[in-house]
Design a protein around this motif. Structure first.
Motif, short mmCIF file in Angstrom:
data_model
loop_
_atom_site.label_atom_id
_atom_site.label_comp_id
_atom_site.label_asym_id
_atom_site.label_seq_id
_atom_site.Cartn_x
_atom_site.Cartn_y
_atom_site.Cartn_z
N ASN A 117 6.45 49.46 58.89
CA ASN A 117 7.36 48.87 59.87
C ASN A 117 7.28 47.34 59.86
O ASN A 117 7.18 46.70 60.91
N ARG A 118 7.28 46.75 58.63
CA ARG A 118 7.23 45.29 58.49
C ARG A 118 8.54 44.79 57.90
O ARG A 118 9.15 45.44 57.06
N LYS A 119 8.92 43.60 58.32
CA LYS A 119 10.13 42.97 57.77
C LYS A 119 9.73 42.08 56.59
O LYS A 119 8.77 41.31 56.69
N ILE A 120 10.50 42.17 55.53
CA ILE A 120 10.14 41.48 54.29
C ILE A 120 11.28 40.59 53.78
O ILE A 120 12.44 41.02 53.74
N ASP A 121 10.91 39.37 53.35
CA ASP A 121 11.80 38.53 52.55
C ASP A 121 11.19 38.49 51.15
O ASP A 121 10.10 37.93 50.97
N TYR A 122 11.85 39.12 50.19
CA TYR A 122 11.29 39.30 48.85
C TYR A 122 12.03 38.40 47.86
O TYR A 122 13.27 38.38 47.82
N PHE A 123 11.27 37.65 47.06
CA PHE A 123 11.84 36.75 46.05
C PHE A 123 11.30 37.16 44.69
O PHE A 123 10.08 37.21 44.50
N GLY A 124 12.19 37.46 43.76
CA GLY A 124 11.76 37.83 42.41
C GLY A 124 12.23 36.78 41.43
O GLY A 124 13.43 36.49 41.34
N GLU A 127 20.44 34.50 42.45
CA GLU A 127 20.50 33.19 43.14
C GLU A 127 21.05 33.27 44.56
O GLU A 127 21.37 32.25 45.14
N GLU A 128 21.17 34.49 45.11
CA GLU A 128 21.67 34.62 46.48
C GLU A 128 20.75 35.55 47.25
O GLU A 128 20.22 36.50 46.69
N LYS A 129 20.65 35.29 48.56
CA LYS A 129 19.87 36.19 49.41
C LYS A 129 20.74 37.38 49.82
O LYS A 129 21.86 37.18 50.29
N HIS A 130 20.20 38.59 49.63
CA HIS A 130 20.95 39.80 50.01
C HIS A 130 20.13 40.60 51.03
O HIS A 130 18.92 40.77 50.83
N GLU A 131 20.80 41.12 52.03
CA GLU A 131 20.12 42.00 52.99
C GLU A 131 20.26 43.42 52.46
O GLU A 131 21.32 44.03 52.57
N ILE A 132 19.17 43.94 51.86
CA ILE A 132 19.20 45.34 51.38
C ILE A 132 19.32 46.24 52.61
O ILE A 132 20.06 47.21 52.63
N THR A 133 18.50 45.92 53.63
CA THR A 133 18.64 46.51 54.97
C THR A 133 18.40 45.35 55.93
O THR A 133 18.04 44.25 55.49
N LYS A 134 18.49 45.61 57.23
CA LYS A 134 18.29 44.50 58.16
C LYS A 134 16.82 44.03 58.14
O LYS A 134 16.51 42.93 58.56
N ASP A 135 15.92 44.86 57.58
CA ASP A 135 14.50 44.52 57.55
C ASP A 135 13.98 44.11 56.17
O ASP A 135 12.78 43.89 56.00
N PHE A 136 14.86 44.05 55.18
CA PHE A 136 14.38 43.72 53.83
C PHE A 136 15.44 42.90 53.09
O PHE A 136 16.52 43.41 52.78
N GLY A 162 -2.66 43.64 48.01
CA GLY A 162 -1.81 42.51 48.36
C GLY A 162 -1.12 42.73 49.70
O GLY A 162 -1.55 42.22 50.73
N PHE A 163 -0.08 43.54 49.70
CA PHE A 163 0.74 43.75 50.89
C PHE A 163 -0.06 44.39 52.05
O PHE A 163 -0.09 43.87 53.17
N GLN A 174 6.85 39.02 62.78
CA GLN A 174 7.32 38.00 61.83
C GLN A 174 7.52 38.58 60.44
O GLN A 174 6.75 39.46 60.02
N ASN A 175 8.50 38.04 59.72
CA ASN A 175 8.75 38.51 58.36
C ASN A 175 7.60 38.09 57.43
O ASN A 175 7.07 37.00 57.58
N ILE A 176 7.27 38.97 56.49
CA ILE A 176 6.33 38.59 55.42
C ILE A 176 7.18 38.16 54.23
O ILE A 176 8.12 38.86 53.84
N SER A 177 6.80 37.01 53.67
CA SER A 177 7.56 36.46 52.56
C SER A 177 6.77 36.67 51.26
O SER A 177 5.63 36.23 51.16
N ILE A 178 7.39 37.37 50.31
CA ILE A 178 6.68 37.75 49.06
C ILE A 178 7.40 37.17 47.85
O ILE A 178 8.63 37.29 47.73
N LEU A 179 6.62 36.52 46.97
CA LEU A 179 7.16 36.02 45.70
C LEU A 179 6.61 36.87 44.57
O LEU A 179 5.40 37.03 44.46
N GLU A 180 7.50 37.40 43.74
CA GLU A 180 7.03 38.15 42.57
C GLU A 180 7.23 37.32 41.31
O GLU A 180 8.35 36.88 41.01
N ILE A 181 6.14 37.18 40.57
CA ILE A 181 6.17 36.44 39.30
C ILE A 181 6.41 37.45 38.19
O ILE A 181 5.48 38.15 37.76
N GLY A 182 7.69 37.55 37.84
CA GLY A 182 8.12 38.51 36.85
C GLY A 182 8.75 39.73 37.50
O GLY A 182 8.11 40.78 37.63
N PHE A 183 10.03 39.61 37.94
CA PHE A 183 10.71 40.71 38.64
C PHE A 183 10.84 41.94 37.73
O PHE A 183 10.72 43.08 38.18
#
Ligand SMILES: C[S@@+](CC[C@H](N)C(=O)[O-])C[C@H]1O[C@@H](n2cnc3c(N)ncnc32)[C@H](O)[C@@H]1O
Length: 230
Positions: free
Chosen positions: A82-89, A127-136, A42-43, A56-65
């Motif tokens: 060294n990729r930036k990620i927006d992760y949605f669970g 229900e909120e976006k959190h910056e775990i780090t500036k890249d994730f 996948g990734f 560019q950020n890679i946007s990932i949706l997880e079905i079943g966090f």
């Protein structure tokens, strides 16, 4: 339903549901399965396809966090690549803090400097976006899969629902159409499942589907692409 923590063949833990005789991950190795299906096919696969746009950020949706294992290994892999990620669970039945404490992923992955990231992922509000780090960034959404309404939002979907034996309603054209709409053109969905009926349901909604070698204990898995010419 009752849930209990068990140890899989590679030494990593998972959650077992006795009533269904079903696990959150393969009994042949939770980390091995997660790495093979979601990271390698996948990734890493998408990252190579997309190598011209690494800024560019890679946007990932997880079905079943679930246990957060896929989110955690994606975080570790993103650092390496060294990729930036927006992760949605998305998850309807979050694991408890008690269960999180019993999971041994930080120890098994020897993730040293990132040990606090795993617990942070679970402690963050929903229900909120959190910056775990500036890249994730991590956004956890507590809802059912059939309530997902995203359109053209994600590059990758990790489709990690319980098996069709116990939840057949999650492996239908209805659900895969929601996934197809949620993906951007050129995006990919990966899953550990390989059943013919699942592959046909994916194809019926427009996906181009590949059968790939599976993780330990499984002959095959599936990767579905929302092809550019569809
Ligand atoms: C195979 S487990 C997920 C494993 C997870 N990816 C992990 O690494 O731990 C399936 C997950 O889907 C969740 N789930 C089951 N039915 C659901 C539904 N209809 N909507 C949202 N979540 C659901 C379960 O609570 C469980 O966490």
């Amino acid at each position: 339903m009752k849930r209990e923590i068990i140890i899989t063949s590679d030494g990593s833990s998972t959650i077992h549901i006795p009533e269904w005789d079903e696990q959150y991950h393969s009994k042949h190795g939770a980390i091995q399965e997660a790495y093979h299906v979601f990271i390698k096919n996948g990734f890493q696969y998408f990252n190579e396809l997309d190598s011209s746009t690494t800024n560019q950020n890679i946007s990932i949706l997880e079905i079943g966090f679930g246990t957060g294992l896929n989110a955690f290994i994606t975080f570790i892999e993103a650092k390496k690549l060294n990729r930036k990620i927006d992760y949605f669970g998305v998850e309807a039945y979050p694991v408890s803090f008690d269960e999180v404490e019993k999971l041994n992923y930080s120890k098994t992955l020897e993730s040293g400097q990132y040990d606090d990231v795993f617990s942070k992922m679970h402690n963050l509000s929903w229900e909120e976006k959190h910056e775990i780090t500036k890249d994730f960034s991590l956004t956890k959404q507590k809802k059912f899969f059939d309530e997902i309404e995203a359109i053209n939002q994600f590059n990758i979907i990790y489709f990690d629902a319980f098996g069709a034996r116990v939840q057949p309603e999650l492996w239908t054209e209805l659900i895969f159409l929601i996934m197809y709409k949620a993906l951007k053109t050129g995006g990919v969905l990966v899953t550990y499942a390989a059943k013919g009926s699942v592959r046909r349901a994916m194809q019926a909604v427009g996906f181009t589907v590949e059968r790939l070698p599976g993780p330990p204990g499984k002959r095959e898995m599936l990767r579905a692409t929302k092809a550019i010419n569809n």
